[in-house]
Design a protein around this motif. Structure first.
Motif, PDB file in Angstrom:
ATOM      1  N   GLY A  83     -14.788  21.405   6.609  1.00 38.63           N
ATOM      2  CA  GLY A  83     -13.620  20.593   6.263  1.00 38.63           C
ATOM      3  C   GLY A  83     -13.742  19.179   6.795  1.00 38.63           C
ATOM      4  O   GLY A  83     -13.411  18.203   6.094  1.00 38.63           O
ATOM      5  N   CYS A  84     -14.232  19.066   8.027  1.00 39.51           N
ATOM      6  CA  CYS A  84     -14.460  17.735   8.613  1.00 39.51           C
ATOM      7  C   CYS A  84     -15.506  16.970   7.820  1.00 39.51           C
ATOM      8  O   CYS A  84     -15.411  15.743   7.658  1.00 39.51           O
ATOM      9  CB  CYS A  84     -14.897  17.876  10.072  1.00 39.51           C
ATOM     10  SG  CYS A  84     -13.631  18.554  11.167  1.00 39.51           S
ATOM     11  N   ALA A  85     -16.508  17.706   7.308  1.00 39.40           N
ATOM     12  CA  ALA A  85     -17.551  17.065   6.502  1.00 39.40           C
ATOM     13  C   ALA A  85     -16.962  16.478   5.224  1.00 39.40           C
ATOM     14  O   ALA A  85     -17.400  15.419   4.752  1.00 39.40           O
ATOM     15  CB  ALA A  85     -18.653  18.068   6.172  1.00 39.40           C
ATOM     16  N   GLY A  86     -15.963  17.153   4.656  1.00 35.23           N
ATOM     17  CA  GLY A  86     -15.305  16.628   3.467  1.00 35.23           C
ATOM     18  C   GLY A  86     -14.591  15.318   3.749  1.00 35.23           C
ATOM     19  O   GLY A  86     -14.627  14.384   2.932  1.00 35.23           O
ATOM     20  N   ILE A  87     -13.955  15.243   4.904  1.00 32.74           N
ATOM     21  CA  ILE A  87     -13.285  13.999   5.311  1.00 32.74           C
ATOM     22  C   ILE A  87     -14.316  12.894   5.530  1.00 32.74           C
ATOM     23  O   ILE A  87     -14.129  11.744   5.112  1.00 32.74           O
ATOM     24  CB  ILE A  87     -12.452  14.241   6.587  1.00 32.74           C
ATOM     25  CG1 ILE A  87     -11.345  15.265   6.309  1.00 32.74           C
ATOM     26  CG2 ILE A  87     -11.864  12.926   7.103  1.00 32.74           C
ATOM     27  CD1 ILE A  87     -10.600  15.712   7.548  1.00 32.74           C
ATOM     28  N   TYR A  88     -15.428  13.260   6.178  1.00 28.11           N
ATOM     29  CA  TYR A  88     -16.498  12.286   6.432  1.00 28.11           C
ATOM     30  C   TYR A  88     -17.072  11.765   5.112  1.00 28.11           C
ATOM     31  O   TYR A  88     -17.298  10.560   4.943  1.00 28.11           O
ATOM     32  CB  TYR A  88     -17.595  12.945   7.263  1.00 28.11           C
ATOM     33  CG  TYR A  88     -18.792  12.068   7.528  1.00 28.11           C
ATOM     34  CD1 TYR A  88     -18.767  11.100   8.524  1.00 28.11           C
ATOM     35  CD2 TYR A  88     -19.955  12.198   6.771  1.00 28.11           C
ATOM     36  CE1 TYR A  88     -19.860  10.286   8.758  1.00 28.11           C
ATOM     37  CE2 TYR A  88     -21.054  11.388   6.999  1.00 28.11           C
ATOM     38  CZ  TYR A  88     -20.999  10.439   7.991  1.00 28.11           C
ATOM     39  OH  TYR A  88     -22.084   9.627   8.218  1.00 28.11           O
ATOM     40  N   ARG A  89     -17.292  12.673   4.160  1.00 28.23           N
ATOM     41  CA  ARG A  89     -17.819  12.277   2.847  1.00 28.23           C
ATOM     42  C   ARG A  89     -16.888  11.267   2.172  1.00 28.23           C
ATOM     43  O   ARG A  89     -17.340  10.257   1.615  1.00 28.23           O
ATOM     44  CB  ARG A  89     -17.981  13.517   1.964  1.00 28.23           C
ATOM     45  CG  ARG A  89     -18.497  13.212   0.555  1.00 28.23           C
ATOM     46  CD  ARG A  89     -18.328  14.422  -0.342  1.00 28.23           C
ATOM     47  NE  ARG A  89     -19.204  15.489   0.053  1.00 28.23           N
ATOM     48  CZ  ARG A  89     -20.395  15.741  -0.498  1.00 28.23           C
ATOM     49  NH1 ARG A  89     -20.826  14.971  -1.492  1.00 28.23           N
ATOM     50  NH2 ARG A  89     -21.134  16.739  -0.084  1.00 28.23           N
ATOM     51  N   ALA A  90     -15.584  11.547   2.248  1.00 32.23           N
ATOM     52  CA  ALA A  90     -14.610  10.632   1.636  1.00 32.23           C
ATOM     53  C   ALA A  90     -14.655   9.262   2.300  1.00 32.23           C
ATOM     54  O   ALA A  90     -14.564   8.223   1.631  1.00 32.23           O
ATOM     55  CB  ALA A  90     -13.206  11.230   1.737  1.00 32.23           C
ATOM     56  N   GLY A  91     -14.825   9.242   3.620  1.00 29.02           N
ATOM     57  CA  GLY A  91     -14.914   7.982   4.344  1.00 29.02           C
ATOM     58  C   GLY A  91     -16.143   7.179   3.962  1.00 29.02           C
ATOM     59  O   GLY A  91     -16.078   5.949   3.804  1.00 29.02           O
ATOM     60  N   VAL A  92     -17.268   7.878   3.790  1.00 27.49           N
ATOM     61  CA  VAL A  92     -18.516   7.205   3.398  1.00 27.49           C
ATOM     62  C   VAL A  92     -18.364   6.610   2.000  1.00 27.49           C
ATOM     63  O   VAL A  92     -18.751   5.463   1.748  1.00 27.49           O
ATOM     64  CB  VAL A  92     -19.698   8.194   3.445  1.00 27.49           C
ATOM     65  CG1 VAL A  92     -20.951   7.578   2.813  1.00 27.49           C
ATOM     66  CG2 VAL A  92     -19.994   8.607   4.885  1.00 27.49           C
ATOM     67  N   ARG A  93     -17.788   7.388   1.089  1.00 26.03           N
ATOM     68  CA  ARG A  93     -17.594   6.886  -0.280  1.00 26.03           C
ATOM     69  C   ARG A  93     -16.680   5.668  -0.297  1.00 26.03           C
ATOM     70  O   ARG A  93     -16.916   4.704  -1.042  1.00 26.03           O
ATOM     71  CB  ARG A  93     -17.011   7.998  -1.154  1.00 26.03           C
ATOM     72  CG  ARG A  93     -18.046   9.029  -1.570  1.00 26.03           C
ATOM     73  CD  ARG A  93     -17.414  10.122  -2.385  1.00 26.03           C
ATOM     74  NE  ARG A  93     -18.417  10.982  -3.003  1.00 26.03           N
ATOM     75  CZ  ARG A  93     -18.154  12.168  -3.539  1.00 26.03           C
ATOM     76  NH1 ARG A  93     -16.908  12.627  -3.536  1.00 26.03           N
ATOM     77  NH2 ARG A  93     -19.115  12.888  -4.077  1.00 26.03           N
ATOM     78  N   LEU A  94     -15.620   5.709   0.499  1.00 25.75           N
ATOM     79  CA  LEU A  94     -14.696   4.586   0.562  1.00 25.75           C
ATOM     80  C   LEU A  94     -15.407   3.340   1.085  1.00 25.75           C
ATOM     81  O   LEU A  94     -15.228   2.237   0.537  1.00 25.75           O
ATOM     82  CB  LEU A  94     -13.510   4.930   1.456  1.00 25.75           C
ATOM     83  CG  LEU A  94     -12.488   3.800   1.696  1.00 25.75           C
ATOM     84  CD1 LEU A  94     -11.859   3.361   0.375  1.00 25.75           C
ATOM     85  CD2 LEU A  94     -11.425   4.250   2.691  1.00 25.75           C
ATOM     86  N   ARG A  95     -16.210   3.499   2.110  1.00 25.50           N
ATOM     87  CA  ARG A  95     -16.945   2.361   2.678  1.00 25.50           C
ATOM     88  C   ARG A  95     -17.883   1.755   1.641  1.00 25.50           C
ATOM     89  O   ARG A  95     -17.929   0.521   1.484  1.00 25.50           O
ATOM     90  CB  ARG A  95     -17.737   2.829   3.902  1.00 25.50           C
ATOM     91  CG  ARG A  95     -18.617   1.759   4.538  1.00 25.50           C
ATOM     92  CD  ARG A  95     -19.206   2.262   5.835  1.00 25.50           C
ATOM     93  NE  ARG A  95     -20.152   1.320   6.399  1.00 25.50           N
ATOM     94  CZ  ARG A  95     -21.473   1.409   6.272  1.00 25.50           C
ATOM     95  NH1 ARG A  95     -22.014   2.419   5.580  1.00 25.50           N
ATOM     96  NH2 ARG A  95     -22.273   0.514   6.805  1.00 25.50           N
ATOM     97  N   TYR A  96     -18.619   2.599   0.934  1.00 27.05           N
ATOM     98  CA  TYR A  96     -19.537   2.084  -0.083  1.00 27.05           C
ATOM     99  C   TYR A  96     -18.776   1.382  -1.212  1.00 27.05           C
ATOM    100  O   TYR A  96     -19.211   0.349  -1.736  1.00 27.05           O
ATOM    101  CB  TYR A  96     -20.390   3.210  -0.655  1.00 27.05           C
ATOM    102  CG  TYR A  96     -21.439   3.715   0.308  1.00 27.05           C
ATOM    103  CD1 TYR A  96     -21.738   3.025   1.474  1.00 27.05           C
ATOM    104  CD2 TYR A  96     -22.136   4.884   0.062  1.00 27.05           C
ATOM    105  CE1 TYR A  96     -22.693   3.479   2.358  1.00 27.05           C
ATOM    106  CE2 TYR A  96     -23.102   5.352   0.944  1.00 27.05           C
ATOM    107  CZ  TYR A  96     -23.371   4.645   2.088  1.00 27.05           C
ATOM    108  OH  TYR A  96     -24.317   5.098   2.969  1.00 27.05           O
ATOM    109  N   ALA A  97     -17.630   1.924  -1.590  1.00 25.65           N
ATOM    110  CA  ALA A  97     -16.821   1.313  -2.644  1.00 25.65           C
ATOM    111  C   ALA A  97     -16.323  -0.065  -2.216  1.00 25.65           C
ATOM    112  O   ALA A  97     -16.244  -0.996  -3.033  1.00 25.65           O
ATOM    113  CB  ALA A  97     -15.639   2.219  -2.988  1.00 25.65           C
ATOM    114  N   MET A  98     -16.007  -0.222  -0.931  1.00 22.73           N
ATOM    115  CA  MET A  98     -15.535  -1.511  -0.427  1.00 22.73           C
ATOM    116  C   MET A  98     -16.649  -2.553  -0.459  1.00 22.73           C
ATOM    117  O   MET A  98     -16.396  -3.732  -0.735  1.00 22.73           O
ATOM    118  CB  MET A  98     -14.977  -1.338   0.983  1.00 22.73           C
ATOM    119  CG  MET A  98     -13.696  -0.513   1.022  1.00 22.73           C
ATOM    120  SD  MET A  98     -13.104  -0.175   2.694  1.00 22.73           S
ATOM    121  CE  MET A  98     -12.441  -1.781   3.143  1.00 22.73           C
TER     122      MET A  98
END
Length: 384
Positions: free
Chosen positions: A34-49
């Motif tokens: 579950g924590c990995a899912g949150i981490y994945r979302a954070g990485v995607r958000l950073r790349y999108a920015m």
């Protein structure tokens, strides 16, 4: 008490990282997933920015080559940075290596670790990997969490032809001309999960458009061909790698251990290298604090050493007096010929503490299946 609990949690997380799954419902592993899912979302958000321009990428007035990986752990980034810098020096160029200085005490500062002749900082200050590279005394090393600021310092002090980012693939603040991604041949993508349920910093799908070349490290000597790789231990993720990286050049290398230093009992102020000294047939107690301690055992066994015991410590461990006493006591109790450790670990201990036992320090060299090919590729593409 708190340290014991933290050590226990760390070991449990590391065990989960090696587990392919599926995970049982309501288990600790499932919590990490579950924590990995949150981490994945954070990485995607950073790349999108970065893609949208909300976060800016800056460029240096110099070609930049980044060396990195997709998974945390020892894929050979530091030996690759050393190989690359030395290769560029041999080609008549002036490279500078920039490292973050992980777990050094500089925090947000930038500093020159070495000018290529003299080393100015110790491992505790600048971090293990920058110090190891600086001790090569073959090229300048600059350290700084802000790689752009460190790059500006490198340009001011050394006027380099090329800047090499050690562990810089995910450092998107700095634009680079070439991205070299290292994948461990034995298990290229770990268990396929992102941190902390696996070792992936990002997935292959996230990274594929930024990868200019892949270097498979830790290859067996007889596995230098892609068709052999498909039948190897890394086959589990090979199809995914093939499909997503069809046009990306692939290079293969082995990790060749050698005796970087030999320090006989009673002469521990000796810093001379004994690269041709053979350890074959010797018995040894090993100690190491690496992301993958098992890889050190394999390297030592490959050069013919009998491992009597291996004392494992956490990655980037700072050894204390009790740790050293434990290592020496174990070697004496087992009556081994010597104590063996890695260059990364040796820079963090006081050699005098090992005065009455013989110590050999093991280094790693990269040997490519096609050295001319990778040299030509780098030299032709480093300028973008």
């Amino acid at each position: 008490m708190i340290k014991s609990w933290l050590d226990l949690i760390e070991k449990r997380v590391l065990r989960t990282m090696e587990t392919p799954g599926p995970f049982s419902p309501f288990s600790f592993d499932q919590v990490l997933a579950g924590c990995a899912g949150i981490y994945r979302a954070g990485v995607r958000l950073r790349y999108a920015m970065y893609e949208s321009g909300l976060l800016k990428t800056r460029r240096l007035d110099c070609p930049v080559i980044a060396i990195g990986n997709l998974a945390v752990g020892g894929s050979g980034k530091t030996p690759m940075a050393v190989w690359l810098a030395k290769m560029l020096v041999e080609q008549g160029l002036r490279p500078v290596v920039i490292s973050r200085g992980y777990r050094g005490t500089l925090e947000n500062e930038v500093a020159v670790v070495s000018d290529g002749r003299e080393v100015f900082l110790d491992a505790k200050t600048c971090g293990d990997e920058p110090y190891m590279m600086a001790m090569e005394k073959a090229f300048p090393v600059v350290v700084g969490k802000d790689r752009y600021k460190a790059g500006r310092m490198a340009l001011e002090y050394f006027a380099p032809d090329v800047i090499i980012l050690d562990d810089g693939f995910q450092h998107l603040k700095l634009e680079r001309d070439l991205n070299l991604v290292l994948l461990d041949y034995t298990l290229p993508l770990g268990n396929g999960r992102m941190l902390p349920a696996g070792r992936l910093r990002e997935t292959l799908c996230m990274a594929k458009n930024r990868i200019d070349a892949v270097v498979f490290t830790r290859c067996p000597a007889d596995a230098f061909q892609w068709d052999t790789f498909q039948k190897s231990a890394g086959r589990h993720f090979a199809d995914d790698i093939i499909k997503k990286l069809l046009s990306v050049p692939l290079f293969f290398c082995t990790h060749e251990p050698f005796v970087a230093q030999l320090l006989p009992a009673g002469i521990h102020n000796n810093t001379k290298a004994f690269q041709s000294w053979s350890l074959k047939g010797k018995t040894a107690v090993l100690f190491s604090g690496l992301a993958r301690n098992d890889s050190f055992v394999q390297s030592v066994q490959d050069i013919g050493v009998t491992v009597a015991d291996h004392l494992e410590f956490c990655d980037h461990c700072r050894y204390n007096e009790a740790d050293i006493k434990r290592i020496i006591s174990r070697a004496k109790a087992l009556n081994t010929d010597l104590v063996l450790t890695t260059q990364k670990d040796w820079v963090k201990v006081n050699p005098v503490c090992f005065g009455d036992v013989t110590v050999a320090v093991i280094g790693i060299r990269l040997c490519f299946s096609n050295p001319q090919g990778i040299e030509r590729f780098i030299l032709n593409n480093a300028n973008g």
